[in-house]
Design an enzyme around this catalytic site. Structure first.
Site, PDB file in Angstrom:
ATOM      1  CE  LYS A 200      -3.291   3.010   0.431  1.00 51.30           C
ATOM      2  NZ  LYS A 200      -4.141   3.038   1.564  1.00 51.30           N
ATOM      3  CB  CYS A 254      -3.157   8.091   0.170  1.00 53.58           C
ATOM      4  SG  CYS A 254      -4.733   7.095   0.849  1.00 53.58           S
TER       5      CYS A 254
END
Length: 405
Positions: A200, A254
């Site tokens: 991720k 993110c």
């Protein structure tokens, strides 16, 4: 039964997708106001397609401020970002897991979807689970299934994006894969937990590095007196070149955050990643320099005649987390520059000073427009903008008179 713990940007759409697929779901959140709104059929987030999914999910979902015994728990709580240390604080994930493991039945599965740095589960989560397992005499399985969705496309991406599932036990991993397969049409890859954690972070770091290349190229071309957008257009005709468009910075929770995990954990190795972060974090300063140049060239001395278009971190959404526009405004205030006007069609509440909510009033009150976000609205508003001086940081206005990064 599946309990989804945390009903924010990630948790609520995830809970609805499981329920709309026929799974019995409990949406749990400590915030009683959120639970009350959902119990009254009032959605707490606005996303394309979410109302339809909500209606389909209703027979299979209930919302509660009390944690219920379940077979599977999906943790989707926030992970606050510390701007000074450049690290995410996992205390909400830790608290959620501890609460779950204390009360869950033996053989329950705890799936962490929240954004975490590589190694978080081994360092913080696993010791808690092992301790409570020994105290309570039960077994709990850990899984990491990092979310891969962005505001504005959540339902579509929940359906179509590939997923990664990291598990200690392949049998448990396969079971969780079968659950996500109920609504996820993308590939679902099984791996170990550490690899899932790293994957991720690496995905978002890759994007950050590529954005930084485009942004650094824009600075080089500016000094060289070359149109960076024309350079990128021509270079991208090469079959193995795909340069992104430069912009005023990187926002969101993110891309602007995850690369710092690798820099913090591997400071002697993550040199390219650090350089990319430095470039992208410098872009609001570069915008401010370009603004000062344009204002000098046009003898604009009153910041009250300057307008910032866009407050969100990306186009056509209402999310302002880590927004380059907010970074720019913060830097301007630190330089004692006040009075600039601000407008964003998606931000309904006042979050900054001099914020307008009517585009025509906003435009009529300024002489110099700085475009920070490429909302669809601004792409078709050239006639309304008229003869305003424009600094287009998103390359959406195609007039020869426009200033660019």
């Amino acid at each position: 039964m599946i309990s989804v713990v945390g009903l924010g940007y990630i948790g609520l759409p995830t809970a609805l997708m499981f329920a709309a697929s026929g799974e019995q779901v409990v949406g749990y959140d400590r915030n009683e106001q959120i639970i009350h709104m959902l119990q009254q059929n009032t959605l707490t987030i606005d996303e394309p397609g979410i109302k339809e999914i909500y209606k389909k999910a209703l027979p299979y979902i209930e919302f509660s401020s009390e944690l219920m015994a379940s077979d599977i728990y999906i943790v989707a709580v926030p992970t606050p970002y510390n701007k000074n240390s450049k690290k995410i604080n996992p205390y909400l994930v830790i608290d959620a897991v501890e609460e779950i493991v204390h009360d869950c039945p033996s053989d329950a599965i705890v799936v962490i979807e929240s954004t975490i740095s590589p190694g978080t589960i081994d360092v913080y989560i696993r010791p808690i689970v092992n301790r409570i397992e020994q105290e309570k005499g039960k077994k709990v399985h850990l899984v990491h299934a990092p979310e891969r969705i962005i505001p504005g496309s959540m339902i579509r991406e929940l359906r179509n994006n590939a997923r990664t599932i990291g598990a200690d036990d392949s049998r448990i991993g396969t079971l969780i894969k079968s659950k996500y397969s109920l609504f996820c049409e993308g590939d679902i890859i099984l791996t170990d937990i550490k690899t899932a954690e790293m994957t991720k972070v690496v995905e978002n770091t890759y994007r950050d590095v590529n954005i930084a290349f485009a942004n650094e190229l824009s600075k080089i071309c500016h000094v060289a007196g070359i149109d960076v957008n024309e350079v990128i257009r021509i270079a991208n005709m090469h079959p193995r070149v795909s340069i992104l468009s430069p912009g005023p910075g990187v926002g969101g929770h993110c891309i602007a955050v995850d690369p710092w995990f690798l820099v913090g954990d591997y400071p002697q190795l993550a040199k390219l990643i650090l350089a990319a972060r430095t470039v992208n974090e410098s872009m609001p300063d570069f915008v401010m320099e370009r603004m000062a140049f344009v204002m000098r060239e046009h003898h604009i001395h009153n910041l009250e005649r300057v307008g910032i278009y866009g407050l969100t971190y990306k186009e056509n959404i209402a999310d302002t987390r880590e927004s380059p526009s907010l970074q720019l405004l913060d830097k301007m205030q630190k330089h004692m520059a006040f009075g600039v006007k601000v407008y964003d069609p998606y931000v309904m509440n006042d979050i900054v000073e001099n914020q307008y909510h009517d585009f025509k009033q906003f435009v009529s009150s300024i002489d110099f427009l700085v475009i920070m976000v490429a909302h669809d609205e601004i792409k078709t508003a050239e006639s309304e903008i008229g003869d305003k001086i424009i600094l287009d940081c998103r390359n959406v206005i195609h007039s020869q008179k426009v200033y660019r990064l």
